[in-house]
Motif scaffolding. Sequence first.
Motif, short mmCIF file in Angstrom:
data_model
loop_
_atom_site.label_atom_id
_atom_site.label_comp_id
_atom_site.label_asym_id
_atom_site.label_seq_id
_atom_site.Cartn_x
_atom_site.Cartn_y
_atom_site.Cartn_z
N ASP A 45 -3.25 -6.04 -10.15
CA ASP A 45 -2.93 -4.62 -10.31
C ASP A 45 -2.74 -4.04 -8.91
O ASP A 45 -3.69 -3.93 -8.13
N GLU A 46 -1.48 -3.72 -8.59
CA GLU A 46 -1.14 -3.33 -7.22
C GLU A 46 -0.69 -1.87 -7.14
O GLU A 46 0.16 -1.50 -6.31
N VAL A 47 -1.27 -1.06 -7.98
CA VAL A 47 -0.96 0.36 -8.05
C VAL A 47 -1.12 1.04 -6.66
O VAL A 47 -0.40 1.96 -6.32
N TYR A 48 -2.08 0.54 -5.87
CA TYR A 48 -2.38 1.19 -4.58
C TYR A 48 -1.84 0.38 -3.38
O TYR A 48 -2.34 0.52 -2.27
N ARG A 49 -0.83 -0.46 -3.64
CA ARG A 49 -0.31 -1.39 -2.63
C ARG A 49 -0.16 -0.75 -1.24
O ARG A 49 -0.50 -1.35 -0.24
N GLU A 50 0.39 0.44 -1.19
CA GLU A 50 0.71 1.02 0.13
C GLU A 50 -0.39 1.92 0.68
O GLU A 50 -0.22 2.50 1.75
N PHE A 51 -1.49 2.04 -0.05
CA PHE A 51 -2.59 2.89 0.43
C PHE A 51 -3.61 2.02 1.17
O PHE A 51 -4.63 1.63 0.60
N CYS A 52 -3.30 1.69 2.42
CA CYS A 52 -4.21 0.89 3.26
C CYS A 52 -4.41 1.65 4.57
O CYS A 52 -3.46 2.26 5.07
N TYR A 53 -5.62 1.56 5.12
CA TYR A 53 -5.94 2.36 6.29
C TYR A 53 -6.36 1.50 7.48
O TYR A 53 -6.60 0.31 7.34
N ASP A 54 -6.47 2.16 8.64
CA ASP A 54 -6.90 1.51 9.88
C ASP A 54 -6.00 0.31 10.21
O ASP A 54 -6.48 -0.73 10.68
N GLY A 55 -4.72 0.43 9.91
CA GLY A 55 -3.76 -0.63 10.27
C GLY A 55 -3.79 -1.83 9.35
O GLY A 55 -3.06 -2.80 9.56
#
Length: 413
Positions: free
Chosen positions: A209-219
Amino acid sequence: MKSSMNKRSVSKRLEKVPASPIRKLVPFAQQAKKDGVTVYHLNIGDPDIKTPDVMLKALTSWDRDPISYSQSQGEPSFLLALKTYYHRFGFPFIEEKHIQVTTGGSEAVSMAMFSICNPGDEVIVFEPFYANYNTYAAVNGITLVPIPTKLENGFHLPERKIIEEKITNKTKAILICSPNNPTGTVYTKEEMDMLISIAKKYTLFLLSDEVYREFCYDGKRQVSLFSYMEEIPNQAIVLDSLSKRYSLCGARLGCLVSLNKEIMDGVLRIAQGRLSSGLIDQVMASKLTEVPSSYMKNVQAEYQKRRDVLFEELGKIKGIDLPPKPEGAFYAIVGLPVKDAEDFCKFLLTTFRDNNETVMLAPAAGFYASTSLSTGATIGKNEVRIAYVLNTTAIKRSVEIITEALKQYISSY
Ligand SMILES: Cc1ncc(COP(=O)(O)O)c(C=O)c1O
Protein backbone atom coordinates in the motif's frame (compact mmCIF):
# COMPACT_ATOMS: atom_id res chain seq x y z
CA MET A 1 -40.57 -19.36 14.11
CA LYS A 2 -36.93 -20.17 14.58
CA SER A 3 -36.16 -20.34 10.86
CA SER A 4 -37.84 -16.99 10.10
CA MET A 5 -35.71 -15.39 12.87
CA ASN A 6 -32.60 -16.82 11.26
CA LYS A 7 -33.62 -15.42 7.90
CA ARG A 8 -33.83 -11.95 9.40
CA SER A 9 -30.49 -12.15 11.19
CA VAL A 10 -27.51 -10.36 9.70
CA SER A 11 -24.47 -12.27 8.47
CA LYS A 12 -21.70 -13.42 10.78
CA ARG A 13 -19.30 -11.54 8.53
CA LEU A 14 -21.24 -8.30 9.03
CA GLU A 15 -21.11 -8.75 12.79
CA LYS A 16 -17.33 -8.97 12.55
CA VAL A 17 -16.92 -5.66 10.71
CA PRO A 18 -15.52 -3.22 13.28
CA ALA A 19 -16.32 0.48 13.46
CA SER A 20 -13.43 2.57 12.15
CA PRO A 21 -11.49 4.15 15.03
CA ILE A 22 -10.91 7.10 12.71
CA ARG A 23 -14.60 7.88 12.38
CA LYS A 24 -16.45 6.20 15.22
CA LEU A 25 -16.33 9.24 17.50
CA VAL A 26 -17.66 11.55 14.76
CA PRO A 27 -21.19 11.85 16.32
CA PHE A 28 -19.58 13.34 19.46
CA ALA A 29 -17.62 15.82 17.34
CA GLN A 30 -20.76 16.75 15.42
CA GLN A 31 -22.64 17.39 18.65
CA ALA A 32 -19.77 19.56 19.95
CA LYS A 33 -19.88 21.58 16.73
CA LYS A 34 -23.65 21.95 16.98
CA ASP A 35 -23.03 23.37 20.45
CA GLY A 36 -20.76 25.98 18.88
CA VAL A 37 -17.44 24.39 19.89
CA THR A 38 -14.45 24.56 17.54
CA VAL A 39 -13.01 21.07 16.98
CA TYR A 40 -9.43 20.66 15.71
CA HIS A 41 -9.44 17.49 13.61
CA LEU A 42 -6.28 15.50 14.16
CA ASN A 43 -8.19 12.23 13.83
CA ILE A 44 -8.26 11.80 10.06
CA GLY A 45 -5.81 12.13 7.17
CA ASP A 46 -7.91 14.58 5.22
CA PRO A 47 -5.31 17.22 4.34
CA ASP A 48 -5.99 20.97 4.38
CA ILE A 49 -3.37 21.53 1.62
CA LYS A 50 -4.81 22.95 -1.59
CA THR A 51 -5.65 20.65 -4.51
CA PRO A 52 -3.46 21.54 -7.56
CA ASP A 53 -4.92 24.43 -9.59
CA VAL A 54 -4.66 22.52 -12.85
CA MET A 55 -7.07 19.91 -11.45
CA LEU A 56 -9.55 22.46 -10.14
CA LYS A 57 -9.51 24.16 -13.57
CA ALA A 58 -10.55 20.87 -15.17
CA LEU A 59 -13.71 21.09 -13.08
CA THR A 60 -14.52 24.71 -13.85
CA SER A 61 -13.99 24.17 -17.59
CA TRP A 62 -16.11 20.98 -17.70
CA ASP A 63 -17.87 20.65 -21.06
CA ARG A 64 -19.05 17.05 -21.33
CA ASP A 65 -22.78 16.55 -21.45
CA PRO A 66 -24.19 14.13 -20.43
CA ILE A 67 -21.99 12.93 -17.58
CA SER A 68 -21.67 9.30 -18.60
CA TYR A 69 -20.09 6.22 -17.09
CA SER A 70 -16.38 5.88 -17.58
CA GLN A 71 -14.78 2.61 -18.75
CA SER A 72 -14.54 -0.16 -16.18
CA GLN A 73 -10.73 -0.33 -16.21
CA GLY A 74 -10.50 3.43 -16.02
CA GLU A 75 -10.89 6.55 -18.15
CA PRO A 76 -8.24 6.27 -20.92
CA SER A 77 -6.79 9.75 -20.20
CA PHE A 78 -6.44 8.87 -16.51
CA LEU A 79 -4.82 5.48 -17.22
CA LEU A 80 -2.34 7.25 -19.50
CA ALA A 81 -1.59 9.85 -16.83
CA LEU A 82 -0.99 7.14 -14.23
CA LYS A 83 1.32 5.26 -16.60
CA THR A 84 3.26 8.46 -17.30
CA TYR A 85 3.55 9.10 -13.55
CA TYR A 86 4.96 5.62 -12.90
CA HIS A 87 7.40 5.99 -15.80
CA ARG A 88 8.62 9.32 -14.43
CA PHE A 89 9.02 7.65 -11.10
CA GLY A 90 11.44 5.17 -12.68
CA PHE A 91 9.22 2.20 -13.56
CA PRO A 92 9.08 2.16 -17.40
CA PHE A 93 7.69 -1.39 -17.60
CA ILE A 94 4.25 -0.32 -16.34
CA GLU A 95 1.66 -0.22 -19.13
CA GLU A 96 -2.02 0.67 -19.00
CA LYS A 97 -2.88 -3.04 -18.96
CA HIS A 98 -1.14 -3.34 -15.58
CA ILE A 99 -3.35 -0.65 -13.99
CA GLN A 100 -6.91 -0.98 -12.69
CA VAL A 101 -8.47 2.31 -11.62
CA THR A 102 -10.37 2.00 -8.34
CA THR A 103 -12.80 4.11 -6.37
CA GLY A 104 -10.24 5.20 -3.82
CA GLY A 105 -7.24 3.20 -2.62
CA SER A 106 -9.82 1.57 -0.34
CA GLU A 107 -11.36 -0.32 -3.23
CA ALA A 108 -7.89 -1.34 -4.42
CA VAL A 109 -7.12 -2.93 -1.02
CA SER A 110 -10.44 -4.73 -0.93
CA MET A 111 -10.15 -5.95 -4.55
CA ALA A 112 -6.63 -7.22 -3.90
CA MET A 113 -7.70 -9.17 -0.82
CA PHE A 114 -10.71 -10.62 -2.64
CA SER A 115 -8.57 -11.57 -5.64
CA ILE A 116 -5.97 -13.59 -3.79
CA CYS A 117 -7.75 -15.02 -0.73
CA ASN A 118 -10.47 -17.53 -0.08
CA PRO A 119 -12.48 -17.11 3.13
CA GLY A 120 -10.36 -18.39 6.01
CA ASP A 121 -7.04 -17.51 4.37
CA GLU A 122 -4.50 -15.46 6.30
CA VAL A 123 -2.72 -12.22 5.49
CA ILE A 124 0.22 -11.08 7.58
CA VAL A 125 0.28 -7.43 8.64
CA PHE A 126 2.63 -5.47 10.86
CA GLU A 127 0.84 -3.82 13.71
CA PRO A 128 -0.17 -1.15 14.33
CA PHE A 129 -1.58 -1.01 10.80
CA TYR A 130 -4.15 1.02 8.84
CA ALA A 131 -7.31 0.27 10.79
CA ASN A 132 -9.58 -0.11 7.79
CA TYR A 133 -7.66 -3.24 6.70
CA ASN A 134 -9.78 -4.84 9.44
CA THR A 135 -12.89 -3.80 7.51
CA TYR A 136 -11.76 -5.27 4.20
CA ALA A 137 -10.51 -8.44 5.90
CA ALA A 138 -13.87 -8.94 7.65
CA VAL A 139 -15.82 -8.25 4.44
CA ASN A 140 -13.71 -10.79 2.56
CA GLY A 141 -13.70 -13.38 5.38
CA ILE A 142 -9.92 -13.11 5.76
CA THR A 143 -7.92 -13.46 8.98
CA LEU A 144 -5.31 -10.77 9.50
CA VAL A 145 -2.30 -12.17 11.32
CA PRO A 146 -0.62 -9.30 13.14
CA ILE A 147 3.10 -9.15 13.86
CA PRO A 148 3.86 -6.50 16.48
CA THR A 149 6.36 -3.72 15.88
CA LYS A 150 7.70 -1.45 18.58
CA LEU A 151 7.36 2.25 19.31
CA GLU A 152 10.96 2.40 20.63
CA ASN A 153 12.55 1.60 17.26
CA GLY A 154 10.09 3.61 15.17
CA PHE A 155 7.94 0.54 14.36
CA HIS A 156 10.51 -1.01 11.99
CA LEU A 157 10.21 -4.67 11.05
CA PRO A 158 11.18 -7.44 13.46
CA GLU A 159 13.81 -9.98 12.48
CA ARG A 160 13.10 -12.49 9.72
CA LYS A 161 12.63 -15.44 12.10
CA ILE A 162 9.67 -13.74 13.81
CA ILE A 163 7.95 -13.15 10.47
CA GLU A 164 8.60 -16.67 9.23
CA GLU A 165 7.17 -18.16 12.43
CA LYS A 166 3.77 -16.63 11.57
CA ILE A 167 3.57 -18.25 8.13
CA THR A 168 1.15 -21.19 7.98
CA ASN A 169 -0.35 -23.19 5.14
CA LYS A 170 -3.21 -20.67 5.12
CA THR A 171 -0.95 -17.64 4.60
CA LYS A 172 -1.54 -16.10 1.21
CA ALA A 173 0.11 -12.71 1.49
CA ILE A 174 2.05 -10.13 3.42
CA LEU A 175 0.43 -6.69 3.36
CA ILE A 176 2.73 -3.73 3.96
CA CYS A 177 2.34 0.02 3.98
CA SER A 178 5.40 2.24 3.63
CA PRO A 179 5.43 5.14 4.45
CA ASN A 180 3.10 3.77 7.05
CA ASN A 181 -0.25 4.79 8.36
CA PRO A 182 -0.47 5.04 11.41
CA THR A 183 3.25 5.06 12.35
CA GLY A 184 4.98 7.04 9.57
CA THR A 185 7.65 4.33 9.26
CA VAL A 186 9.48 4.10 5.93
CA TYR A 187 10.95 0.63 5.38
CA THR A 188 14.61 0.49 4.41
CA LYS A 189 16.00 -1.33 1.38
CA GLU A 190 17.19 -4.09 3.72
CA GLU A 191 13.67 -4.52 5.10
CA MET A 192 12.18 -4.61 1.61
CA ASP A 193 14.87 -7.10 0.48
CA MET A 194 13.94 -9.33 3.41
CA LEU A 195 10.22 -9.22 2.57
CA ILE A 196 10.89 -10.05 -1.08
CA SER A 197 13.08 -12.95 -0.07
CA ILE A 198 10.37 -14.29 2.29
CA ALA A 199 7.68 -13.86 -0.38
CA LYS A 200 9.86 -15.84 -2.79
CA LYS A 201 10.72 -18.60 -0.32
CA TYR A 202 7.07 -19.24 0.65
CA THR A 203 5.48 -18.17 -2.67
CA LEU A 204 3.37 -15.46 -1.05
CA PHE A 205 1.75 -12.41 -2.57
CA LEU A 206 3.21 -9.13 -1.44
CA LEU A 207 0.66 -6.32 -1.27
CA SER A 208 2.22 -2.92 -0.96
CA ASP A 209 0.00 0.00 0.00
CA GLU A 210 1.90 3.02 -1.32
CA VAL A 211 -0.66 5.73 -0.73
CA TYR A 212 2.02 7.87 0.99
CA ARG A 213 4.84 7.12 -1.50
CA GLU A 214 5.95 10.74 -1.84
CA PHE A 215 5.52 11.76 1.80
CA CYS A 216 9.07 11.15 3.07
CA TYR A 217 11.08 13.55 5.22
CA ASP A 218 14.68 14.43 6.13
CA GLY A 219 15.85 13.50 2.62
CA LYS A 220 14.56 9.89 2.90
CA ARG A 221 13.05 8.11 -0.11
CA GLN A 222 10.55 5.33 -0.15
CA VAL A 223 11.72 1.95 -1.49
CA SER A 224 8.79 0.93 -3.66
CA LEU A 225 7.59 -2.59 -4.41
CA PHE A 226 7.79 -1.41 -8.04
CA SER A 227 11.58 -1.77 -7.74
CA TYR A 228 11.08 -5.52 -7.24
CA MET A 229 8.09 -6.03 -9.51
CA GLU A 230 9.97 -7.63 -12.37
CA GLU A 231 11.69 -9.96 -9.88
CA ILE A 232 8.37 -11.32 -8.53
CA PRO A 233 5.97 -10.38 -11.36
CA ASN A 234 3.17 -12.71 -10.33
CA GLN A 235 3.33 -12.01 -6.61
CA ALA A 236 3.63 -8.23 -6.43
CA ILE A 237 0.57 -5.96 -6.18
CA VAL A 238 0.87 -2.22 -5.57
CA LEU A 239 -2.10 -0.37 -4.10
CA ASP A 240 -2.21 3.35 -4.70
CA SER A 241 -4.38 6.40 -4.11
CA LEU A 242 -4.54 10.01 -5.22
CA SER A 243 -6.35 11.12 -2.06
CA LYS A 244 -3.32 12.28 -0.11
CA ARG A 245 -0.80 13.11 -2.84
CA TYR A 246 -2.96 15.76 -4.47
CA SER A 247 -5.40 16.47 -1.62
CA LEU A 248 -8.12 14.66 -3.56
CA CYS A 249 -9.76 12.72 -0.73
CA GLY A 250 -13.22 13.64 -1.97
CA ALA A 251 -12.50 12.53 -5.53
CA ARG A 252 -12.28 8.84 -4.50
CA LEU A 253 -9.57 7.67 -6.85
CA GLY A 254 -6.87 5.06 -6.57
CA CYS A 255 -5.53 2.09 -8.48
CA LEU A 256 -4.26 -1.44 -8.26
CA VAL A 257 -1.11 -2.23 -10.24
CA SER A 258 0.25 -5.68 -11.04
CA LEU A 259 2.10 -7.57 -13.78
CA ASN A 260 0.06 -10.70 -12.94
CA LYS A 261 -2.29 -11.15 -15.91
CA GLU A 262 -4.71 -13.45 -14.08
CA ILE A 263 -5.10 -10.89 -11.29
CA MET A 264 -5.57 -8.01 -13.74
CA ASP A 265 -8.15 -9.97 -15.79
CA GLY A 266 -9.97 -10.85 -12.55
CA VAL A 267 -10.06 -7.36 -11.07
CA LEU A 268 -11.36 -6.04 -14.38
CA ARG A 269 -14.27 -8.48 -14.11
CA ILE A 270 -14.99 -7.15 -10.60
CA ALA A 271 -14.70 -3.61 -11.95
CA GLN A 272 -17.15 -4.39 -14.73
CA GLY A 273 -19.66 -5.49 -12.10
CA ARG A 274 -19.48 -2.11 -10.41
CA LEU A 275 -19.49 -0.36 -13.81
CA SER A 276 -16.92 2.42 -13.37
CA SER A 277 -15.22 4.92 -11.09
CA GLY A 278 -16.43 8.51 -11.36
CA LEU A 279 -15.90 10.13 -14.73
CA ILE A 280 -15.55 13.69 -13.42
CA ASP A 281 -13.01 12.64 -10.81
CA GLN A 282 -10.90 10.82 -13.37
CA VAL A 283 -10.95 13.61 -15.96
CA MET A 284 -9.84 16.03 -13.25
CA ALA A 285 -7.13 13.68 -11.95
CA SER A 286 -5.82 13.08 -15.49
CA LYS A 287 -4.16 16.45 -15.06
CA LEU A 288 -1.70 14.95 -12.58
CA THR A 289 1.06 14.97 -15.19
CA GLU A 290 0.70 18.78 -15.40
CA VAL A 291 1.13 19.34 -11.67
CA PRO A 292 4.43 21.21 -11.29
CA SER A 293 7.14 19.34 -9.35
CA SER A 294 7.28 22.31 -6.94
CA TYR A 295 3.80 21.30 -5.69
CA MET A 296 4.96 18.07 -4.06
CA LYS A 297 8.23 19.64 -2.83
CA ASN A 298 6.23 22.33 -1.02
CA VAL A 299 3.81 19.76 0.36
CA GLN A 300 6.69 17.65 1.72
CA ALA A 301 8.34 20.67 3.32
CA GLU A 302 5.05 21.71 4.91
CA TYR A 303 4.41 18.29 6.45
CA GLN A 304 7.98 18.00 7.70
CA LYS A 305 7.54 21.38 9.42
CA ARG A 306 4.23 20.25 10.93
CA ARG A 307 5.77 17.02 12.18
CA ASP A 308 8.64 18.91 13.81
CA VAL A 309 6.30 21.36 15.53
CA LEU A 310 4.03 18.54 16.69
CA PHE A 311 6.92 16.59 18.20
CA GLU A 312 8.46 19.64 19.84
CA GLU A 313 5.15 20.49 21.48
CA LEU A 314 4.21 16.91 22.43
CA GLY A 315 7.68 16.48 23.96
CA LYS A 316 6.69 19.00 26.63
CA ILE A 317 3.84 16.82 27.95
CA LYS A 318 4.71 14.88 31.10
CA GLY A 319 4.32 11.11 30.90
CA ILE A 320 3.81 10.95 27.15
CA ASP A 321 5.37 8.07 25.21
CA LEU A 322 6.81 9.46 21.98
CA PRO A 323 8.29 7.31 19.19
CA PRO A 324 11.28 8.56 17.18
CA LYS A 325 10.07 11.21 14.70
CA PRO A 326 8.08 9.51 11.90
CA GLU A 327 10.04 9.26 8.65
CA GLY A 328 7.04 9.71 6.37
CA ALA A 329 3.25 9.95 5.86
CA PHE A 330 1.57 12.38 8.26
CA TYR A 331 0.68 10.35 11.31
CA ALA A 332 2.18 9.48 14.65
CA ILE A 333 1.26 6.86 17.23
CA VAL A 334 1.69 8.35 20.67
CA GLY A 335 1.27 6.75 24.10
CA LEU A 336 -0.72 8.89 26.57
CA PRO A 337 -0.48 8.74 30.37
CA VAL A 338 -4.03 7.31 30.55
CA LYS A 339 -5.38 3.75 30.76
CA ASP A 340 -8.04 4.12 28.10
CA ALA A 341 -7.23 6.51 25.27
CA GLU A 342 -10.68 6.08 23.71
CA ASP A 343 -12.28 7.29 26.90
CA PHE A 344 -9.92 10.28 26.89
CA CYS A 345 -10.83 11.02 23.24
CA LYS A 346 -14.52 10.98 24.20
CA PHE A 347 -13.78 13.24 27.16
CA LEU A 348 -12.15 15.72 24.78
CA LEU A 349 -15.23 15.77 22.57
CA THR A 350 -18.01 15.65 25.15
CA THR A 351 -16.69 17.34 28.26
CA PHE A 352 -13.46 19.27 27.89
CA ARG A 353 -13.51 22.79 26.47
CA ASP A 354 -10.73 25.36 26.48
CA ASN A 355 -11.96 28.73 25.30
CA ASN A 356 -14.78 26.79 23.63
CA GLU A 357 -12.29 24.73 21.62
CA THR A 358 -11.32 21.06 21.68
CA VAL A 359 -9.47 18.40 19.68
CA MET A 360 -10.48 15.18 17.98
CA LEU A 361 -7.96 12.30 18.00
CA ALA A 362 -8.20 8.67 16.82
CA PRO A 363 -7.92 6.08 19.61
CA ALA A 364 -5.21 3.68 18.46
CA ALA A 365 -6.50 0.32 19.73
CA GLY A 366 -8.38 -0.18 16.45
CA PHE A 367 -5.06 -0.06 14.59
CA TYR A 368 -4.11 -3.36 16.27
CA ALA A 369 -5.71 -6.64 15.15
CA SER A 370 -5.34 -8.28 18.53
CA THR A 371 -7.92 -6.00 20.12
CA SER A 372 -10.26 -5.51 17.21
CA LEU A 373 -10.56 -9.25 16.69
CA SER A 374 -11.50 -9.52 20.37
CA THR A 375 -8.76 -11.68 21.76
CA GLY A 376 -9.03 -9.69 24.93
CA ALA A 377 -5.56 -8.18 24.62
CA THR A 378 -5.32 -4.52 25.48
CA ILE A 379 -2.49 -3.65 23.13
CA GLY A 380 -2.49 0.00 22.02
CA LYS A 381 -5.23 0.93 24.49
CA ASN A 382 -3.35 3.92 25.92
CA GLU A 383 -2.32 5.16 22.45
CA VAL A 384 -3.77 7.64 20.01
CA ARG A 385 -3.02 8.29 16.38
CA ILE A 386 -2.40 11.93 15.58
CA ALA A 387 -2.73 13.10 11.96
CA TYR A 388 -0.69 16.29 11.50
CA VAL A 389 -2.87 17.62 8.72
CA LEU A 390 -3.44 21.10 10.14
CA ASN A 391 -1.19 24.15 9.92
CA THR A 392 1.44 24.74 12.60
CA THR A 393 -0.61 27.33 14.49
CA ALA A 394 -3.51 24.90 14.74
CA ILE A 395 -1.15 22.09 15.76
CA LYS A 396 0.37 24.20 18.55
CA ARG A 397 -3.07 25.15 19.80
CA SER A 398 -4.24 21.51 19.61
CA VAL A 399 -1.33 20.29 21.74
CA GLU A 400 -2.04 23.08 24.24
CA ILE A 401 -5.62 21.78 24.47
CA ILE A 402 -4.49 18.15 24.80
CA THR A 403 -2.08 19.16 27.59
CA GLU A 404 -4.79 20.92 29.60
CA ALA A 405 -7.30 18.15 28.93
CA LEU A 406 -4.85 15.49 30.16
CA LYS A 407 -4.30 17.42 33.40
CA GLN A 408 -8.03 17.65 34.04
CA TYR A 409 -8.76 14.07 32.95
CA ILE A 410 -6.00 12.56 35.11
CA SER A 411 -6.96 14.57 38.18
CA SER A 412 -10.67 13.80 37.95
CA TYR A 413 -10.74 10.14 36.84
C1 LIG B 1 -2.69 3.36 4.22
C2 LIG B 1 -3.95 3.74 3.53
N1 LIG B 1 -4.40 2.96 2.55
C3 LIG B 1 -5.54 3.25 1.90
C4 LIG B 1 -6.26 4.37 2.22
C5 LIG B 1 -7.52 4.65 1.47
O1 LIG B 1 -7.42 5.82 0.74
P1 LIG B 1 -8.55 6.33 -0.27
O2 LIG B 1 -8.98 7.66 0.23
O3 LIG B 1 -7.87 6.43 -1.57
O4 LIG B 1 -9.64 5.33 -0.28
C6 LIG B 1 -5.83 5.23 3.23
C7 LIG B 1 -6.60 6.40 3.64
O5 LIG B 1 -6.39 7.00 4.67
C8 LIG B 1 -4.63 4.90 3.90
O6 LIG B 1 -4.14 5.66 4.88
